[in-house]
Design an enzyme around this catalytic site. Structure first.
Site, PDB file in Angstrom:
ATOM      1  N   ASP A 121      40.000  -0.093 107.473  1.00 32.29           N
ATOM      2  CA  ASP A 121      40.612  -0.901 108.396  1.00 32.29           C
ATOM      3  C   ASP A 121      41.038  -2.109 108.542  1.00 32.29           C
ATOM      4  O   ASP A 121      40.365  -2.801 107.008  1.00 32.29           O
ATOM      5  CB  ASP A 121      39.821  -0.576 110.230  1.00 32.29           C
ATOM      6  CG  ASP A 121      38.332  -1.921 109.460  1.00 32.29           C
ATOM      7  OD1 ASP A 121      38.227  -2.007 108.429  1.00 32.29           O
ATOM      8  OD2 ASP A 121      37.741  -1.578 110.757  1.00 32.29           O
ATOM      9  N   ASP A 128      37.504   7.850 114.916  1.00 29.55           N
ATOM     10  CA  ASP A 128      35.762   6.990 114.138  1.00 29.55           C
ATOM     11  C   ASP A 128      35.424   6.913 114.847  1.00 29.55           C
ATOM     12  O   ASP A 128      36.519   6.054 116.044  1.00 29.55           O
ATOM     13  CB  ASP A 128      36.044   6.022 113.068  1.00 29.55           C
ATOM     14  CG  ASP A 128      36.903   5.326 113.513  1.00 29.55           C
ATOM     15  OD1 ASP A 128      36.418   3.946 113.443  1.00 29.55           O
ATOM     16  OD2 ASP A 128      37.745   4.941 113.772  1.00 29.55           O
TER      17      ASP A 128
END
Length: 376
Positions: A92, A271
């Protein structure tokens, strides 16, 4: 080499596909275990690969930048080599972590100045800096730098934040086009749809992100406290707009039932820290429902931890034994529970994929979700 291939679509939006990266193929829909600081908490990489059957894991830009640092990361040859993981990795952008540091950050057009949670030092994350760090980490898939709004969020705040995210996206794209990969494998940038729970903003953002022409797209700013129904509504609206021939990643989701509902809305990748975080607090997800292993009812239950589980821990340890470990505060309890939950999540999406291919996903989902939600 085509990055994403759709193998089967259902009557609704659910689809089974395959992602092809330089570190291996990923069958979708897929759940991605979170390895924030180059480690999925309490779990060995060998267990992730051989027992849990993880096909891709996550790393975190903010945390890896602060520790061990990019000098160590580059000297190691990237995150794959550093943590001895030869399958795909997604990172990320650090945007969500910066969002969570609301008390010690300052936003501007340039980027975000924040104070390290480790030593109090100050740092500046710009879109370009986030891209540079993710290049140095060497993820197969990396995320554009965005601003994640809280819930609830005023309309004007959500609009300004979304527009800033779009301007930052252009800077992310420009930087990546001018700077090649470091470790000899392809890295793919995913932009992120924002707009809080406002349909008109989400529609605008989804259209802007679609026009960016990336190889995959993500939906952010959900699972931040809004009701489940709002998350599903926004996801449904956004997947109506995002390109159907590219993978869609719903960030930070969620419970087993969240995952199945999201798959039904056209999501390919998810996720969440939930399987490991809840495991460390003795909460196990199973095909029969949710177990709190600290409950007295398991004290003399010598049956397998989960008779329907796919992991070795489900067969080799009893409920009574693992409960004892939790009560005694033995670290092994957290490891066993984490392996179980992660294996269950990977099994969940595997079975969902099989039902999509078989053509009965929605009927199966409707029957299984009430069971998954019940408390044992």
């Amino acid at each position: 080499m085509k990055f994403f291939n759709i193998e089967k679509t259902s009557e609704g939006k659910a689809r089974a596909g395959e992602l092809t990266t330089d570190h291996g193929k990923i069958q979708t829909p897929i759940f991605m275990p979170v390895g924030t600081v180059a480690s999925v908490k309490t779990v060995h990489q060998r267990e992730l690969k051989e027992d849990i059957k993880a096909q891709i894991i996550l790393g975190n830009t903010y945390h890896l930048y602060l520790r061990p640092g990019m000098d160590v990361m580059q000297e190691a040859g990237g995150l794959h080599k550093f943590m001895n993981w030869d399958l795909p990795i997604l990172t990320d952008s650090g945007g969500f972590q910066v969002f969570s540091l609301s008390g010690s950050r300052k936003m501007s057009e340039e980027g975000v100045k924040f104070k390290s949670h480790i030593d109090g030092s100050y740092h500046l994350f710009t879109p370009e800096k986030s891209m540079e760090i993710q290049r140095q980490i060497g993820a197969d898939i990396f995320m554009a730098f965005d601003e994640c709004t809280p819930y609830p969020c005023e309309y004007n705040q959500a609009k300004l934040s979304m527009e800033l995210t779009h301007r930052w996206l252009k800077r992310c794209i420009d930087w990546t086009e001018q700077n090649p990969e470091l470790y000899g494998h392809k890295q793919r940038l995913f932009p992120i749809v924002q707009g809080s729970t406002y349909s008109d903003l989400r529609k605008i953002s989804a259209e802007v992100i679609s026009e960016a022409g990336a190889e995959g797209n993500a939906i952010g700013g959900l699972s931040v406290g809004e009701p489940e129904e709002e998350m599903y509504r926004i996801t449904d609206e956004v997947t109506d707009i995002l390109p159907k021939d590219k993978p869609r990643y719903l960030m930070g989701v969620g419970t087993p039932w969240n995952i199945l509902e999201s798959i039904g809305l056209g999501i390919d990748m998810m996720d969440c820290v939930m399987p490991t975080r809840n495991a460390r607090n003795a909460m196990l997800f199973t095909w029969q429902g949710v177990m709190n292993l600290k409950n007295e009812k398991w004290k003399r239950d010598f049956s397998p931890l989960d008779e329907f589980g796919t992991s070795f821990v489900d067969r080799e340890y009893s409920k009574a034994y693992v409960r004892h470990l939790f009560v005694a505060r033995e670290y092994l309890a957290k490891q066993i529970a984490s392996i179980h939950n992660l294996a269950f999540y990977l099994d969940l999406v595997k079975v969902a994929r099989e039902h999509i291919i078989a053509g009965d996903f929605y009927e199966w989902k409707k029957s299984v979700i009430p069971v998954l939600r019940q408390r044992l």
